[in-house]
Design an enzyme around this catalytic site. Structure first.
Site, PDB file in Angstrom:
ATOM      1  N   ALA A 159     -32.653  38.744   9.219  1.00 41.26           N
ATOM      2  CA  ALA A 159     -34.026  38.418   9.607  1.00 41.26           C
ATOM      3  C   ALA A 159     -34.385  36.978   9.246  1.00 41.26           C
ATOM      4  O   ALA A 159     -35.006  36.275  10.039  1.00 41.26           O
ATOM      5  CB  ALA A 159     -35.006  39.391   8.947  1.00 41.26           C
ATOM      6  N   GLY A 161     -28.434  42.856   3.740  1.00 41.26           N
ATOM      7  CA  GLY A 161     -27.941  42.433   5.057  1.00 41.26           C
ATOM      8  C   GLY A 161     -29.062  42.201   6.050  1.00 41.26           C
ATOM      9  O   GLY A 161     -29.051  41.227   6.815  1.00 41.26           O
ATOM     10  N   CYS A 162     -30.048  43.084   6.029  1.00 39.99           N
ATOM     11  CA  CYS A 162     -31.167  42.971   6.967  1.00 39.99           C
ATOM     12  C   CYS A 162     -32.027  41.755   6.647  1.00 39.99           C
ATOM     13  O   CYS A 162     -32.557  41.104   7.546  1.00 39.99           O
ATOM     14  CB  CYS A 162     -31.986  44.256   6.960  1.00 39.99           C
ATOM     15  N   THR A 163     -32.158  41.440   5.366  1.00 38.41           N
ATOM     16  CA  THR A 163     -32.915  40.261   4.952  1.00 38.41           C
ATOM     17  C   THR A 163     -32.192  39.000   5.399  1.00 38.41           C
ATOM     18  O   THR A 163     -32.810  38.087   5.963  1.00 38.41           O
ATOM     19  CB  THR A 163     -33.123  40.261   3.422  1.00 38.41           C
TER      20      THR A 163
END
Length: 155
Positions: free
Chosen positions: A50, A45-47
């Site tokens: 970002a 999710g963070c990838t």
């Protein structure tokens, strides 16, 4: 839910960031910025989030918006994450979660029946006057860059 709301003054911060940088609210005085909080570098999710922000960076730059990602990770995994995905905007380390607590995003979470404290995926759009313009709570990683772009265009 605690933390600043639209119209409130943005809490002050100073943190180490990727690329040997340091980010601070003081250095950003007089310009709009997005402070986005994410749980952990190099997770799916963070990838997604970002990389979406990175793709939107040229358009956000035209709007003179500075973007700073904030996680509780130490600098080493943050640097690896930034390098792996070519993230040009600063990713800051909030290891003691002082900034996350000031923004009300260090919250109780639960997974597999266990509760723990962690970073809520949230973002704060701050105007050039240092006041919160918009708050996103429990952000959906894939749609976030478009939402930020739309809100920044209205500044």
């Amino acid at each position: 839910m605690s933390g600043p709301n639209p119209g409130d003054e943005a809490p002050a911060f100073t943190m180490p960031a990727s690329g040997g940088r340091q980010v601070s609210s003081e250095a950003l005085k007089g310009q709009p910025y997005l402070l986005y909080f994410y749980p952990k570098a190099n997770t799916p999710g963070c990838t997604t989030q970002a990389c979406g922000i990175q793709e939107a960076l040229p358009a956000l730059g035209k709007l003179k918006l500075t973007v700073i990602g904030v996680s509780p990770d130490p600098m080493k995994p943050i640097e690896k994450f930034a390098a792996k995905f070519g993230l040009e905007f600063p990713l800051a380390s909030d290891e003691d979660h002082a900034v996350a607590e000031a923004y009300g995003v260090w919250v109780e979470k639960s997974m597999y029946g266990k509760t723990y404290m962690g970073m809520e995926r949230s973002s704060f759009l701050v105007g050039a006057d240092g006041r919160i313009v918009k708050v996103w709570r429990k952000v959906k990683p894939d749609a976030h860059a478009a939402e930020v772009l739309k809100a920044a265009a209205e500044l």
